[in-house]
Design an enzyme around this catalytic site. Structure first.
Site, PDB file in Angstrom:
ATOM      1  N   GLU A   1     -44.984 -16.964   4.598  1.00 52.66           N
ATOM      2  CA  GLU A   1     -45.421 -15.610   4.276  1.00 52.66           C
ATOM      3  C   GLU A   1     -44.555 -14.595   5.003  1.00 52.66           C
ATOM      4  O   GLU A   1     -43.880 -14.910   5.983  1.00 52.66           O
ATOM      5  CB  GLU A   1     -46.894 -15.410   4.625  1.00 52.66           C
ATOM      6  CG  GLU A   1     -47.245 -15.539   6.081  1.00 52.66           C
ATOM      7  CD  GLU A   1     -48.743 -15.464   6.335  1.00 52.66           C
ATOM      8  OE1 GLU A   1     -49.522 -15.634   5.384  1.00 52.66           O
ATOM      9  OE2 GLU A   1     -49.126 -15.233   7.501  1.00 52.66           O
TER      10      GLU A   1
ATOM     11  N   ASN B   1     -61.188 -18.428  11.631  1.00 53.07           N
ATOM     12  CA  ASN B   1     -61.473 -19.529  12.540  1.00 53.07           C
ATOM     13  C   ASN B   1     -62.972 -19.807  12.484  1.00 53.07           C
ATOM     14  O   ASN B   1     -63.776 -18.977  12.908  1.00 53.07           O
ATOM     15  CB  ASN B   1     -61.042 -19.201  13.965  1.00 53.07           C
ATOM     16  CG  ASN B   1     -59.533 -19.192  14.097  1.00 53.07           C
ATOM     17  OD1 ASN B   1     -58.857 -20.130  13.703  1.00 53.07           O
ATOM     18  ND2 ASN B   1     -58.990 -18.116  14.628  1.00 53.07           N
TER      19      ASN B   1
ATOM     20  N   LYS C   1     -55.220 -23.004   5.115  1.00 52.63           N
ATOM     21  CA  LYS C   1     -54.696 -21.640   5.099  1.00 52.63           C
ATOM     22  C   LYS C   1     -54.234 -21.205   3.713  1.00 52.63           C
ATOM     23  O   LYS C   1     -54.268 -20.029   3.381  1.00 52.63           O
ATOM     24  CB  LYS C   1     -53.548 -21.516   6.111  1.00 52.63           C
ATOM     25  CG  LYS C   1     -54.008 -21.514   7.566  1.00 52.63           C
ATOM     26  CD  LYS C   1     -52.842 -21.282   8.499  1.00 52.63           C
ATOM     27  CE  LYS C   1     -53.318 -21.039   9.924  1.00 52.63           C
ATOM     28  NZ  LYS C   1     -54.068 -22.154  10.469  1.00 52.63           N
TER      29      LYS C   1
ATOM     30  N   GLU D   1     -56.236 -15.506   8.841  1.00 50.62           N
ATOM     31  CA  GLU D   1     -57.011 -16.735   8.706  1.00 50.62           C
ATOM     32  C   GLU D   1     -58.408 -16.491   9.241  1.00 50.62           C
ATOM     33  O   GLU D   1     -58.677 -15.482   9.898  1.00 50.62           O
ATOM     34  CB  GLU D   1     -56.366 -17.873   9.496  1.00 50.62           C
ATOM     35  CG  GLU D   1     -56.281 -17.624  10.989  1.00 50.62           C
ATOM     36  CD  GLU D   1     -55.632 -18.781  11.744  1.00 50.62           C
ATOM     37  OE1 GLU D   1     -55.770 -19.923  11.290  1.00 50.62           O
ATOM     38  OE2 GLU D   1     -55.005 -18.523  12.782  1.00 50.62           O
TER      39      GLU D   1
ATOM     40  N   PHE E   1     -41.350 -20.298  31.521  1.00 48.30           N
ATOM     41  CA  PHE E   1     -42.675 -20.740  31.101  1.00 48.30           C
ATOM     42  C   PHE E   1     -42.729 -22.240  30.777  1.00 48.30           C
ATOM     43  O   PHE E   1     -43.452 -22.660  29.882  1.00 48.30           O
ATOM     44  CB  PHE E   1     -43.166 -19.929  29.890  1.00 48.30           C
ATOM     45  CG  PHE E   1     -43.270 -18.460  30.167  1.00 48.30           C
ATOM     46  CD1 PHE E   1     -44.411 -17.929  30.731  1.00 48.30           C
ATOM     47  CD2 PHE E   1     -42.214 -17.609  29.876  1.00 48.30           C
ATOM     48  CE1 PHE E   1     -44.514 -16.575  30.999  1.00 48.30           C
ATOM     49  CE2 PHE E   1     -42.295 -16.257  30.143  1.00 48.30           C
ATOM     50  CZ  PHE E   1     -43.442 -15.735  30.712  1.00 48.30           C
TER      51      PHE E   1
ATOM     52  N   GLU F   1     -59.255 -13.291  11.537  1.00 42.13           N
ATOM     53  CA  GLU F   1     -58.064 -12.770  12.195  1.00 42.13           C
ATOM     54  C   GLU F   1     -57.253 -11.923  11.222  1.00 42.13           C
ATOM     55  O   GLU F   1     -57.028 -12.315  10.072  1.00 42.13           O
ATOM     56  CB  GLU F   1     -57.222 -13.925  12.747  1.00 42.13           C
ATOM     57  CG  GLU F   1     -57.975 -14.768  13.760  1.00 42.13           C
ATOM     58  CD  GLU F   1     -57.064 -15.581  14.657  1.00 42.13           C
ATOM     59  OE1 GLU F   1     -55.850 -15.609  14.398  1.00 42.13           O
ATOM     60  OE2 GLU F   1     -57.573 -16.175  15.619  1.00 42.13           O
TER      61      GLU F   1
END
Length: 678
Positions: free
Chosen positions: A200, A294, A116, A292, A352, A275
């Protein structure tokens, strides 16, 4: 074209690739771990090779085992799916050395985009907008604090090799950085073998947009429109759709052209995704930034297939075999709307928490991925208003394992409009039956019905903002609640009538009464059953249901609604009825017994406030306290890793640690006591 390919993956994506390969007349080889010996993808493949124990590090992540399987079976090429070895440049180089084709991009492109930190530099050089942040990896917490303060909060700490929501921590202040930086490094090391972290600027009110790329070896690079992936939880996508309700044709062109420029800059071919993050506050759509790339197939690729008619897996295979794309950018259109929801093994009613265990019942609304029916990308059941597709790799009686991703299935719908695709999601989710591990089907249905989702005003903060106190089921209006009360009373009536006819009972068994008291979620309803409906609290409801004793899935109508319901008897007179994103738990008793209800003693729940209980099965990574230590509310007590994600458990009240029952490195069961306070 290849005669035989090996799929270096498992679960639903392995099934997906095998189906397309079979349609193309290509033989397939599956590789599997101990945990997947009985999995559907193993049975679907023409051949299967065992490669090791359940942990991925001892099976699916071992490149030499994959190459050995290729040699043993004569497989000419490998499709990596997503995750595992799909973005490992070293794996591609190892295959190249053995003369085996990798069905994906070149190693150089994977290496460039997999880092990245380096990918941001390349994107900037290619003229792509990038998010402000650190120029390289950060070594210490003190360095992280310094850079975070220079950029300005909020900031996002990211593992350089991270992905899939892992290795990412949002920090709003110095405390968040101090607590999260080392955890981010550990997650990166444990999940990707790389502990480098960068920081970032966090774009507030962000929308997550991604551009699908498809390129061949001859230099033709196309963008297949965009996907909206803004509805996320802990940076893990939950709902995806194509196209985006936010993106204009001008934005689509600008984003697509930048994505193509980046792809060409790194010599990319095959399918891939760029993305982007867009500020939701920017109504012009001009402020989009590169996140990024993919270098693989995405989990959410079916929604792109549904609106373009392009089978991405097929073209990955064809491009790998050297074929040229036969269509150009002008031929990529948008036909209708498609939405994908991810059915996870997690309990939304318990914050969750990850869930594992045996799938006691598994009945999707349509059969699993069917490769031959319907237009490309819309395989599955076709209706007049759209189509339903289920991509899965599980089976009834199988296990949802702690070793792999908790996704059970993907539900994809297509319709001529966004509302039509969302309506079809609600209908299909109502008919999706999963029993055993906890699941998020109610939650997905609630999102599909949510007014904010329907308006298209989405950000990555949607779930946190709309469910700040957790999920308790979709909102229910009074008419539907009365209908639920009538259905429960009717079910209890039918069951009593059925039991009265069982052979061997005394003659003249009493007929069940018509008058009932139903208690649902703390509310009481007076129900009188009649022909063709029921009176609930004095209001007549005309309706019907095909439910009979022994059934779970059924159809019901009333108050102008046609519902798919799941109705289960939980004890002699208690029921659980699920429909439209809400599970209603209720009690139905004859009205003549209602006065006795007030005299029933309710069981007091045990006091667990003095214990730290493990909320999910997982690994105790770190203990932050010692016996005798005084703690304050909010203070970290323990870190538990579950499904490759670290969860910090905090003190809920002030106290002193009186006893520690577990040690770092222990495997914990759900509800196991980690420590006690006094």
């Amino acid at each position: 074209m290849f005669k035989k390919i090996l799929i270096a993956n498992r679960g639903e994506i392995a099934c997906r690739v095998i189906q397309t390969a079979k349609r193309m007349g290509i033989a397939t080889v599956a590789v599997y771990s101990d945990a997947d010996a009985r999995a559907p993808f193993v049975k679907m493949a023409d051949e299967a090779v065992h490669i090791g124990p359940a942990p991925a590090a001892e099976s699916y992540l071992l490149a030499d085992k994959i190459i050995e399987a290729c040699k043993a079976t004569g497989a000419e090429a490998v499709h990596p799916g997503y995750g595992f070895l799909s973005e490992r440049a070293s794996f591609v180089k190892a295959l190249d050395k053995e003369g085996i084709v990798f069905i994906g991009p070149p190693a150089k492109a994977i290496a460039a985009m997999g880092d990245k930190i380096e990918s941001k530099k390349l994107a900037h050089k290619a003229g792509v907008n990038i998010v402000p942040g650190s120029e390289g990896a950060i070594d210490t917490t003190q360095d992280a604090l310094k850079i975070a303060n220079e950029i300005g909060y909020p900031v996002m700490m990211k593992a350089s090799a991270g992905g899939g929501g892992k290795g990412m921590r949002l920090a709003w202040n110095d405390t968040d950085v101090e607590e999260g930086f080392e955890a981010t490094k550990r997650e990166g090391l444990n999940s990707f073998g790389d502990d480098r972290v960068f920081i970032e600027k966090f774009i507030e009110d962000p929308r997550h947009i991604e551009i699908q790329i498809l390129a061949d070896r001859q230099g033709n690079t196309l963008y297949l429109n965009e996907r909206e992936c803004s509805i996320q939880r802990r940076h893990q996508k939950v709902v995806e759709e194509a196209p985006s309700p936010f993106v204009t044709p001008e934005m689509r062109k600008a984003m697509g052209e930048q994505a193509v420029a980046l792809s060409k800059a790194v010599g990319y071919f095959s399918a891939g995704t760029v993305e982007l993050i867009v500020s939701g506050a920017d109504k012009t759509g001009e402020s989009f930034y590169f996140l990024e790339m993919n270098t693989r197939l995405q989990v959410e690729h079916p929604v792109t297939e549904a609106i373009t008619g392009v089978d991405l897996v097929e073209w990955m295979i064809r491009v790998a075999a050297g074929e040229e794309l036969p269509f150009g950018q002008d031929e990529i259109g948008i036909d209708g709307w498609s939405i994908e929801t991810r059915v996870y093994a997690e309990d939304p009613y318990r914050n969750f928490l990850p869930s594992i265990g045996r799938l006691v019942r598994y009945e999707p609304p349509v059969p699993g991925w069917t490769g031959d029916s319907g237009p490309a990308g819309r395989r599955g059941y076709e209706t007049g208003g759209g189509g339903v597709r289920v991509d899965d790799g599980v089976f009834e009686g199988g296990e949802v394992s702690i070793f792999y991703d908790p996704m059970i299935a993907k539900l994809i719908t297509w319709g001529p409009t966004r509302d039509a695709a969302a309506d079809l999601q609600v209908e299909a989710l109502d008919a999706f039956r999963v029993e055993g591990p906890g699941h998020n089907i109610d939650f997905l249905s609630a999102i599909m019905q949510h007014r904010r989702f329907r308006s298209g005003e989405l950000t990555t903060g949607f779930i946190a903002e709309e469910y700040p106190d957790g999920f308790q089921g979709a909102a229910v209006e009074e008419p539907r609640l009365r209908l639920v009360a009538a259905l429960m009373a009717g079910a209890q009536f039918s069951l009593m009538a059925h039991e009265g006819q069982i052979s061997g009972r005394l003659d003249g068994a009493p007929k069940p009464p018509r008058d009932w008291l139903v208690k649902i979620d703390g509310r009481k309803f007076e129900v009188e059953l009649g022909e063709g409906g029921a009176t609930v609290d004095g209001e007549w409801i005309a309706g019907t249901t095909d439910w009979q004793p022994g059934m779970v899935l059924a159809a019901a109508s009333g108050n102008g609604e046609n519902l798919a319901i799941q109705l289960r008897r939980t004890s002699s007179s208690t029921w659980a009825l699920t429909t439209r994103g809400k599970t209603h738990k209720g009690l139905a008793i004859p009205a003549r017994l209602a006065p006795l209800l007030d005299h029933m003693i309710e069981k007091e729940p045990p006091d667990l406030s003095k214990m730290l209980i493990c909320p999910m099965p997982g690994l105790l990574v770190k203990l932050h306290v010692e016996e005798g230590e005084e703690v304050q509310p909010g203070q970290p007590l323990a870190t538990v890793e579950a499904m490759k994600m670290e969860n910090i458990l905090r003190a809920e009240k002030e106290g002193t640690i009186s006893k520690i029952n577990a040690a770092e490195g222990d495997s914990l069961a759900v509800d196991e006591v980690i420590l006690e306070l006094e």
